[in-house]
Write a protein that holds these residues in place. Structure first.
Motif, PDB file in Angstrom:
ATOM      1  N   ASN A 105       0.846  -1.230  -0.163  1.00 15.76           N
ATOM      2  CA  ASN A 105       0.086  -0.003   0.124  1.00 15.76           C
ATOM      3  C   ASN A 105       0.847   1.260  -0.150  1.00 15.76           C
ATOM      4  O   ASN A 105       0.305   2.344   0.076  1.00 15.76           O
ATOM      5  CB  ASN A 105      -0.917  -0.049   1.124  1.00 15.76           C
ATOM      6  CG  ASN A 105      -0.306  -0.307   2.543  1.00 15.76           C
ATOM      7  OD1 ASN A 105       0.977  -0.151   2.523  1.00 15.76           O
ATOM      8  ND2 ASN A 105      -1.011  -0.333   3.638  1.00 15.76           N
ATOM      9  N   ILE A 106       2.159   1.083  -0.163  1.00 10.50           N
ATOM     10  CA  ILE A 106       3.231   2.197  -0.116  1.00 10.50           C
ATOM     11  C   ILE A 106       3.685   2.510  -1.447  1.00 10.50           C
ATOM     12  O   ILE A 106       4.609   1.360  -1.724  1.00 10.50           O
ATOM     13  CB  ILE A 106       4.092   2.435   0.939  1.00 10.50           C
ATOM     14  CG1 ILE A 106       3.406   2.138   2.478  1.00 10.50           C
ATOM     15  CG2 ILE A 106       4.852   3.445   0.741  1.00 10.50           C
ATOM     16  CD1 ILE A 106       4.304   2.218   3.533  1.00 10.50           C
ATOM     17  N   GLU A 107       3.362   3.613  -2.279  1.00  7.58           N
ATOM     18  CA  GLU A 107       4.044   3.510  -3.607  1.00  7.58           C
ATOM     19  C   GLU A 107       4.186   5.123  -3.607  1.00  7.58           C
ATOM     20  O   GLU A 107       3.444   5.875  -2.995  1.00  7.58           O
ATOM     21  CB  GLU A 107       3.301   2.833  -4.285  1.00  7.58           C
ATOM     22  CG  GLU A 107       1.953   3.989  -4.817  1.00  7.58           C
ATOM     23  CD  GLU A 107       1.315   3.282  -6.258  1.00  7.58           C
ATOM     24  OE1 GLU A 107       0.039   3.660  -6.429  1.00  7.58           O
ATOM     25  OE2 GLU A 107       1.895   2.419  -6.844  1.00  7.58           O
ATOM     26  N   SER A 108       5.238   5.401  -4.565  1.00  6.23           N
ATOM     27  CA  SER A 108       5.273   6.836  -5.113  1.00  6.23           C
ATOM     28  C   SER A 108       6.178   6.820  -6.433  1.00  6.23           C
ATOM     29  O   SER A 108       6.954   6.281  -6.483  1.00  6.23           O
ATOM     30  CB  SER A 108       5.941   7.807  -4.075  1.00  6.23           C
ATOM     31  OG  SER A 108       6.273   8.969  -4.150  1.00  6.23           O
ATOM     32  N   GLY A 124       8.089  13.749  -5.557  1.00  7.79           N
ATOM     33  CA  GLY A 124       6.732  13.281  -5.859  1.00  7.79           C
ATOM     34  C   GLY A 124       5.760  13.838  -4.912  1.00  7.79           C
ATOM     35  O   GLY A 124       6.090  14.883  -4.278  1.00  7.79           O
ATOM     36  N   GLU A 125       4.585  13.300  -5.163  1.00 11.54           N
ATOM     37  CA  GLU A 125       3.418  13.745  -4.342  1.00 11.54           C
ATOM     38  C   GLU A 125       3.605  13.558  -2.801  1.00 11.54           C
ATOM     39  O   GLU A 125       4.151  12.519  -2.311  1.00 11.54           O
ATOM     40  CB  GLU A 125       2.121  13.193  -4.741  1.00 11.54           C
ATOM     41  CG  GLU A 125       1.661  13.499  -6.264  1.00 11.54           C
ATOM     42  CD  GLU A 125       0.477  12.977  -6.528  1.00 11.54           C
ATOM     43  OE1 GLU A 125      -0.231  12.156  -5.882  1.00 11.54           O
ATOM     44  OE2 GLU A 125       0.111  13.227  -7.688  1.00 11.54           O
ATOM     45  N   ASP A 126       2.727  14.431  -1.964  1.00 10.43           N
ATOM     46  CA  ASP A 126       2.743  14.341  -0.565  1.00 10.43           C
ATOM     47  C   ASP A 126       4.079  14.407  -0.096  1.00 10.43           C
ATOM     48  O   ASP A 126       4.615  13.612   0.903  1.00 10.43           O
ATOM     49  CB  ASP A 126       2.189  12.817  -0.109  1.00 10.43           C
ATOM     50  CG  ASP A 126       0.666  12.822  -0.577  1.00 10.43           C
ATOM     51  OD1 ASP A 126       0.098  13.852  -0.697  1.00 10.43           O
ATOM     52  OD2 ASP A 126       0.327  11.655  -0.994  1.00 10.43           O
ATOM     53  N   GLY A 127       5.144  15.056  -0.495  1.00 13.18           N
ATOM     54  CA  GLY A 127       6.383  15.539   0.277  1.00 13.18           C
ATOM     55  C   GLY A 127       7.337  14.401  -0.092  1.00 13.18           C
ATOM     56  O   GLY A 127       8.637  14.340   0.427  1.00 13.18           O
ATOM     57  N   ALA A 128       7.180  13.260  -1.018  1.00  9.94           N
ATOM     58  CA  ALA A 128       7.958  12.161  -1.171  1.00  9.94           C
ATOM     59  C   ALA A 128       9.243  12.659  -2.052  1.00  9.94           C
ATOM     60  O   ALA A 128       9.299  13.707  -2.780  1.00  9.94           O
ATOM     61  CB  ALA A 128       7.302  11.350  -2.064  1.00  9.94           C
ATOM     62  N   GLY A 146       6.039   7.992   2.250  1.00 10.60           N
ATOM     63  CA  GLY A 146       5.182   7.551   3.145  1.00 10.60           C
ATOM     64  C   GLY A 146       5.482   7.667   4.679  1.00 10.60           C
ATOM     65  O   GLY A 146       4.974   6.908   5.572  1.00 10.60           O
ATOM     66  N   GLY A 147       6.393   8.742   5.026  1.00  7.14           N
ATOM     67  CA  GLY A 147       6.802   8.787   6.473  1.00  7.14           C
ATOM     68  C   GLY A 147       7.878   7.825   6.911  1.00  7.14           C
ATOM     69  O   GLY A 147       8.397   8.228   7.949  1.00  7.14           O
TER      70      GLY A 147
END
Length: 224
Positions: A105-108, A124-128, A146-147
């Motif tokens: 469930n974690i990808e970027s 990438g998106e969400d600060g990746a 993803g943190g």
């Protein structure tokens, strides 16, 4: 006795002529020939100095610019150092696209530029973000997705290893899939249906064919 007559007159004329010649000599009277003065020779003009030919200007050849190292190309694939996820980076023309995936469930998807020294900083998106540097046939770096923070060292891929992606509509749902085929042939990927992630079904590494919900799609190699 006879008178002298004409003979005396002639003698007197001769004496007078001699007297006159003697007088001219003593008084320094100049004759026409002696009064002639030679003209002073005109001063010789000095020859004009010869002009030296202008020095030939030699143009120094332009200094050769240092050869530029060509930007790395190809696809690099592998797993993170903790073996929790897979990473793939596709390079071409000074650009890069990367895919980070844990298979669940974690990808970027990330992208950015590649510098002349092979270094890159992709976002990438969400600060990746992903940073890395190509050295020979290896690419080392780290990813923040993803943190989590992950480090990796991945190798240049050989077929069938690579990075693939598919986008389509299936049964009214928006399908997006990403696949990393690792050097050992194993596949790691995530398929999202309208934004909901799940493990991706396997694709044919030679053709990219994949079946999703009974419909056949084609995953295509990813290049910048």
């Amino acid at each position: 006795m006879k008178r002298p007559g004409p003979l005396l007159t002639l003698l007197a004329g001769l004496l007078l002529g001699l007297f006159m010649l003697s007088l001219n000599a003593t008084t320094g009277t100049k004759t026409a020939s002696s009064s002639y003065q030679e003209k002073s020779p005109a001063p010789k003009s000095s020859p004009a100095p010869k002009s030296s030919p202008a020095p030939t200007r030699t143009t120094a050849p332009p200094s050769a610019s240092p050869s530029r190292t060509p930007a790395p190309t190809g696809v690099y694939t592998g797993r993170t150092d903790d073996d929790s996820s897979a990473v793939a980076v596709s390079l071409k023309g000074g650009k890069a696209i990367a895919y980070f995936c844990d298979g669940h469930n974690i990808e970027s998807w990330l992208k950015g530029d590649v510098e002349d020294d092979g270094s890159m900083r992709l976002t990438g998106e969400d600060g990746a973000k992903l940073t890395g540097t190509v050295k020979g046939r290896r690419l080392g770096g780290s990813a923040d997705v993803g943190g989590g923070h992950y480090t990796f060292t991945i190798d240049k891929a050989k077929k069938p290893s690579g990075l693939f992606r598919a986008n389509s509509q299936v049964a009214g749902a928006r399908i997006e899939g990403g696949w990393i085929i690792l050097p050992n042939g194993k596949q790691v990927g995530i398929l999202t249906r309208d934004g909901k992630p799940s493990a991706a079904p396997a694709i044919d590494p030679d053709t990219g064919a994949v079946t999703v919900d009974g419909q056949q799609l084609t995953a295509r190699p990813v290049t910048p």
